[in-house]
Structures are given as structure tokens and as C-alpha cells.
Write a protein that holds these residues in place. Structure first.
Motif, short mmCIF file in Angstrom:
data_model
loop_
_atom_site.label_atom_id
_atom_site.label_comp_id
_atom_site.label_asym_id
_atom_site.label_seq_id
_atom_site.Cartn_x
_atom_site.Cartn_y
_atom_site.Cartn_z
N ARG A 24 13.66 39.11 26.03
CA ARG A 24 13.39 37.92 25.21
C ARG A 24 14.43 37.71 24.12
NH1 ARG A 24 9.04 37.67 22.06
NH2 ARG A 24 8.91 39.92 21.71
N PHE A 25 14.94 38.81 23.57
CA PHE A 25 15.92 38.75 22.48
C PHE A 25 17.30 39.16 23.01
CE2 PHE A 25 12.89 39.66 18.64
CZ PHE A 25 12.06 38.64 19.08
N THR A 26 18.32 38.57 22.41
CA THR A 26 19.70 38.91 22.76
C THR A 26 20.51 39.08 21.49
OG1 THR A 26 19.58 37.64 24.82
CG2 THR A 26 21.77 38.23 24.01
N ILE A 27 21.14 40.24 21.35
CA ILE A 27 22.02 40.48 20.21
C ILE A 27 23.46 40.26 20.66
CG2 ILE A 27 22.17 42.97 20.67
CD1 ILE A 27 22.32 43.40 17.62
N SER A 28 24.24 39.67 19.78
CA SER A 28 25.65 39.45 20.09
C SER A 28 26.44 39.48 18.79
CB SER A 28 25.86 38.11 20.81
OG SER A 28 25.44 37.04 19.99
N ARG A 29 27.75 39.59 18.91
CA ARG A 29 28.58 39.61 17.72
C ARG A 29 29.85 38.81 17.96
NH1 ARG A 29 29.69 45.59 16.26
NH2 ARG A 29 31.07 44.65 14.69
N ASP A 30 30.34 38.22 16.88
CA ASP A 30 31.60 37.49 16.92
C ASP A 30 32.47 38.09 15.83
OD1 ASP A 30 33.74 35.73 16.70
OD2 ASP A 30 32.51 33.96 17.06
N ASN A 31 33.37 38.98 16.22
CA ASN A 31 34.18 39.69 15.24
C ASN A 31 35.13 38.75 14.49
OD1 ASN A 31 32.92 42.09 15.85
ND2 ASN A 31 34.57 42.82 17.19
N ALA A 32 35.51 37.66 15.13
CA ALA A 32 36.38 36.70 14.45
C ALA A 32 35.66 35.99 13.30
CB ALA A 32 36.90 35.68 15.46
N LYS A 33 34.35 35.88 13.42
CA LYS A 33 33.55 35.22 12.39
C LYS A 33 32.79 36.20 11.51
CE LYS A 33 32.85 30.93 14.99
NZ LYS A 33 31.86 29.98 15.54
N ASN A 34 32.99 37.50 11.77
CA ASN A 34 32.29 38.53 10.99
C ASN A 34 30.78 38.33 11.00
OD1 ASN A 34 34.81 39.54 10.37
ND2 ASN A 34 34.79 38.87 8.24
N THR A 35 30.26 38.02 12.16
CA THR A 35 28.85 37.66 12.26
C THR A 35 28.20 38.31 13.46
OG1 THR A 35 29.29 35.53 11.19
CG2 THR A 35 27.22 35.74 12.39
N VAL A 36 26.97 38.74 13.28
CA VAL A 36 26.14 39.23 14.39
C VAL A 36 24.94 38.30 14.49
CG1 VAL A 36 24.87 40.86 12.93
CG2 VAL A 36 25.01 41.24 15.40
N TYR A 37 24.49 38.07 15.71
CA TYR A 37 23.42 37.13 15.97
C TYR A 37 22.25 37.82 16.67
CZ TYR A 37 27.31 33.88 15.33
OH TYR A 37 28.40 33.20 14.84
N LEU A 38 21.09 37.23 16.52
CA LEU A 38 19.93 37.65 17.29
C LEU A 38 19.25 36.39 17.81
CD1 LEU A 38 18.27 40.14 18.19
CD2 LEU A 38 16.75 39.66 16.27
N GLN A 39 19.44 36.13 19.10
CA GLN A 39 18.78 35.00 19.75
C GLN A 39 17.41 35.46 20.19
OE1 GLN A 39 19.80 31.73 20.23
NE2 GLN A 39 17.71 31.44 21.01
N LYS A 40 16.38 34.75 19.76
CA LYS A 40 15.01 35.13 20.03
C LYS A 40 14.32 34.03 20.81
CE LYS A 40 13.19 36.26 16.18
NZ LYS A 40 12.79 36.51 14.80
N ASN A 41 13.88 34.34 22.00
CA ASN A 41 13.19 33.38 22.85
C ASN A 41 11.76 33.85 23.13
OD1 ASN A 41 15.63 31.91 23.04
ND2 ASN A 41 16.26 33.10 24.83
N SER A 42 10.95 32.93 23.62
CA SER A 42 9.57 33.24 23.99
C SER A 42 8.85 33.98 22.86
CB SER A 42 9.53 34.08 25.27
OG SER A 42 10.17 33.40 26.33
N LEU A 43 8.94 33.45 21.69
CA LEU A 43 8.37 34.12 20.53
C LEU A 43 6.85 34.11 20.56
CD1 LEU A 43 10.88 32.77 17.90
CD2 LEU A 43 10.47 35.19 18.39
N ASN A 44 6.27 35.18 20.05
CA ASN A 44 4.82 35.30 19.95
C ASN A 44 4.44 35.75 18.54
OD1 ASN A 44 4.74 38.30 19.91
ND2 ASN A 44 5.55 38.07 21.99
N PRO A 45 3.18 35.65 18.17
CA PRO A 45 2.78 35.99 16.78
C PRO A 45 3.16 37.41 16.38
CG PRO A 45 1.05 34.76 17.84
CD PRO A 45 2.05 35.06 18.91
N GLU A 46 3.24 38.33 17.34
CA GLU A 46 3.62 39.71 17.02
C GLU A 46 5.08 39.83 16.58
OE1 GLU A 46 0.04 39.42 18.73
OE2 GLU A 46 1.84 38.90 19.90
N ASP A 47 5.85 38.78 16.77
CA ASP A 47 7.24 38.78 16.31
C ASP A 47 7.37 38.36 14.84
OD1 ASP A 47 8.04 37.42 19.51
OD2 ASP A 47 8.37 39.49 18.85
N THR A 48 6.26 37.99 14.24
CA THR A 48 6.27 37.62 12.81
C THR A 48 6.62 38.84 11.97
OG1 THR A 48 4.68 35.83 13.06
CG2 THR A 48 4.85 36.85 10.88
#
Length: 120
Positions: A67-91
């Protein structure tokens, strides 16, 4: 040293998606392994996902795998967390973390956190 600032949290309906970002400043971003953790109300902080600094190898907690995907863009000095199919337990408050090792195992640096609330 590195400073971490998360963004992208907010309210989202069950089944929805959200992308968190963590911007890093300071020492070269590419020298850090990165990760995401979360802490729900009344619970301990738990590991969510990590990404290595060199090859970009990823690893996920069973509760978010697929459901979640972590990625990084070293050129932008940024890490991401894409979260799909979220449910209340993800709060939870989601925290970005960094460590000066190839793979995150014991975070040295933390962001201030960003709140994610999933409602039905």
C-alpha cells in the motif's frame, strides 16, 4: 548534521491516498539512509518503511506492504512516502528519519512529524 522537515499530512477519507515529503538540509542527502516511522495516539512509535542510501533498496512493515511506497530524489534532497488504500489504522503522526549508514537501523536524526488522519 541534517535537518528534516516533513510535509503533506492532513485529512483523508478511507481508501484515499496521500503523499508525504521530507525535505533534508545540511550535510549531503545522498550520504543518509532514510526512513519513515509513525506514532498513533496511545501507542509506541513504529517503523513504516526505509530506503538505503546507495542502491535505493526498500523495506516495509508488514502492515503497509503493498500500500505504501518509499522513494527518494537525491537531486531534490527529498524522501517521499506514497500512501494508498488508507484505513483508520493508518492515522498517526508520521516522522521522517535519517542515519549515516547504508541502511537505516537506528535513526540519528528525526523530523518534527506530520499528522495524518484517516476518516470514514
Amino acid at each position: 548534521q541534517v535537518q528534516l522537515v516533513e510535509s503533506g499530512g492532513g485529512l483523508v477519507q478511507v481508501g484515499g491516498s496521500l503523499r508525504l515529503s521530507c525535505a533534508a538540509s545540511g550535510r549531503a542527502f545522498s550520504t543518509y539512509s532514510m526512513g519513515w516511522f509513525r506514532q498513533a495516539p496511545g501507542k509506541d512509535r513504529e517503523f513504516v518503511a526505509r530506503i538505503s542510501r546507495c542502491r535505493g533498496d526498500t523495506y516495509y512493515a508488514d502492515s503497509v506492504k503493498g500500500r505504501f511506497t518509499i522513494s527518494r530524489d537525491n537531486a531534490k534532497n527529498t524522501v517521499y512516502l506514497q500512501k494508498n488504500s488508507l484505513n483508520p489504522e493508518d492515522t498517526a503522526v508520521y516522522y521522517c528519519a535519517a542515519q549515516t549508514t547504508p541502511v537505516l537501523s537506528d535513526a540519528e536524526y528525526w523530523g518534527q512529524g506530520t499528522q495524518v488522519t484517516v476518516y470514514s
